[in-house]
Design a protein around this motif. Structure first.
Motif, PDB file in Angstrom:
ATOM      1  N   PRO A 158      53.318  14.739 -69.721  1.00  0.00           N
ATOM      2  CA  PRO A 158      53.477  14.074 -71.017  1.00  0.00           C
ATOM      3  C   PRO A 158      54.211  12.738 -71.005  1.00  0.00           C
ATOM      4  CG  PRO A 158      54.091  16.407 -71.131  1.00  0.00           C
ATOM      5  CD  PRO A 158      53.971  16.052 -69.683  1.00  0.00           C
ATOM      6  N   TRP A 159      55.121  12.500 -70.065  1.00  0.00           N
ATOM      7  CA  TRP A 159      56.076  11.399 -70.216  1.00  0.00           C
ATOM      8  C   TRP A 159      55.849  10.233 -69.264  1.00  0.00           C
ATOM      9  CZ3 TRP A 159      57.880  16.594 -69.919  1.00  0.00           C
ATOM     10  CH2 TRP A 159      58.079  17.172 -71.193  1.00  0.00           C
ATOM     11  N   TYR A 188      52.889  13.009 -75.410  1.00  0.00           N
ATOM     12  CA  TYR A 188      53.758  14.180 -75.467  1.00  0.00           C
ATOM     13  C   TYR A 188      52.941  15.448 -75.719  1.00  0.00           C
ATOM     14  CZ  TYR A 188      58.134  11.479 -75.582  1.00  0.00           C
ATOM     15  OH  TYR A 188      59.203  10.670 -75.262  1.00  0.00           O
ATOM     16  N   TYR A 237      57.353  16.266 -80.495  1.00  0.00           N
ATOM     17  CA  TYR A 237      56.639  16.589 -79.266  1.00  0.00           C
ATOM     18  C   TYR A 237      55.232  17.115 -79.521  1.00  0.00           C
ATOM     19  CZ  TYR A 237      61.131  16.349 -76.785  1.00  0.00           C
ATOM     20  OH  TYR A 237      62.323  15.930 -76.232  1.00  0.00           O
TER      21      TYR A 237
END
Length: 332
Positions: A158-159, A188, A237
């Protein structure tokens, strides 16, 4: 003028897929720590689309790290309590459903089961009663952003704004990989809207991005700016899609965000998204509105995008002819 459209679902059911318990339970736990604050946000206040259509709050779920629509219900993963909740849009009720595995992150629906990741890069399948039905491991050992494209899962770290997207099957084997070329975005969480298009939550840059996955590459096709810091001091998120976009912050606030797309003023559908069970159908009403149109012929295409493996895009021509207001003469 109203017109009826019936959409049927005929794709493969989960019972015909190779579902089993394939996750590598010996994996090490990811050292990534999820934050409830907003220090990762760059405070970009630019706005494009993204008007808030609805805002809802509940004490639960705490720390939403995944959301997915199943019919008229929004299923929400709570990282804080390691539980699954269900939000009903009509009643605005949030209900506890069942306990989950540790450190749950990301969620998707394959038409029969929910699939939820964890901090080891393992993904677990649940039926709607909370029984585990299968598992697999993603190609990296950390929290996965995850969605289902009709035949396989799409997963991504995700990051990392240049991380590749992996397409994996029910055993975790890689079927395809989509690499970064010119566009950058963190995701995210992700949600499929067709076989090769998905929305991602690029929280670091205050936006939601529509991403296409084709020819082993990913590209950004559209974006909606949403000032997370303005609306919430807590991290977000999760993302979900039901015609509009949804997200949730760590403290229990749900936001429904307008997505205008390419809708027309003179053609309205009774629904713009939904879930149809295998071998079932749904009737959608189309309303033609000619009151504000000029005389003449007006054409459009109703495009249906789905996660059907064989026909994930279908276009239906729609035509309306406006004659104009009646003419009359008044004699005194």
């Amino acid at each position: 003028l109203e017109w009826l459209l019936t959409v049927s679902e005929t794709r493969t059911t989960s019972s015909e897929r190779n579902i089993g318990f394939y996750a590598d339970e010996s994996r090490a736990v990811s050292e990534k720590q999820l934050s409830s604050g907003s220090e990762n946000n760059d405070y970009n206040t630019e706005r494009d689309e993204g008007d808030i259509l609805g805002e809802y709050w509940s004490a639960n779920p705490e720390g939403a790290t995944g959301m997915v629509w199943v019919g008229g219900d929004l299923y929400i993963v709570s990282y804080g309590s390691e539980q699954l909740y269900k939000f009903n849009r009509n009643t605005e009720q949030v209900d506890y459903l069942f306990d989950l595995h540790g450190a749950p992150y990301g969620i998707t629906w394959d038409g029969s089961y929910l699939w939820i990741g964890n901090n080891e890069g393992n993904v677990y399948g649940y039926d709607l009663n909370g029984s585990q039905v299968g598992s697999f491991s993603v190609p990296f050992g950390s929290y996965p952003a995850i969605t289902f494209n009709g035949s396989n899962f799409i997963v991504r770290y995700p990051w990392d704004d240049s991380a590749e997207f992996y397409e994996v099957d029910y055993t975790g084997n890689i079927q395809d990989t989509y690499y970064q070329t010119t566009d950058y975005a963190t995701t995210y969480e992700i949600v499929s809207v067709s076989n090769d298009n998905l929305w991602g939550l690029d929280y670091d840059n205050n936006r939601m991005v529509l991403i296409s996955l084709t020819n082993s590459e990913f590209q950004i096709e559209d974006e909606i700016y949403f000032d997370f810091y303005y609306y919430s001091y807590n991290s977000c998120y999760s993302i979900a899609y039901n015609g509009n976009l949804w997200t949730a912050d760590w403290d229990g606030f749900l936001y429904e965000i307008e997505y205008q797309g390419s809708r027309l003023d003179w053609l309205e559908l009774s629904t713009y998204s939904g879930t149809i069970a295998p071998a079932q159908s749904e009737t959608i009403e189309a309303e033609f509105i000619g009151s504000d149109l000029s005389s003449g012929r007006h054409d459009a295409v109703i495009q249906i995008n789905s996660n059907d493996v064989e026909q994930y895009e279908l276009g239906i021509d729609a035509t309306m002819r406006v004659i104009g207001p009646p003419s009359y003469t008044v004699y005194g």
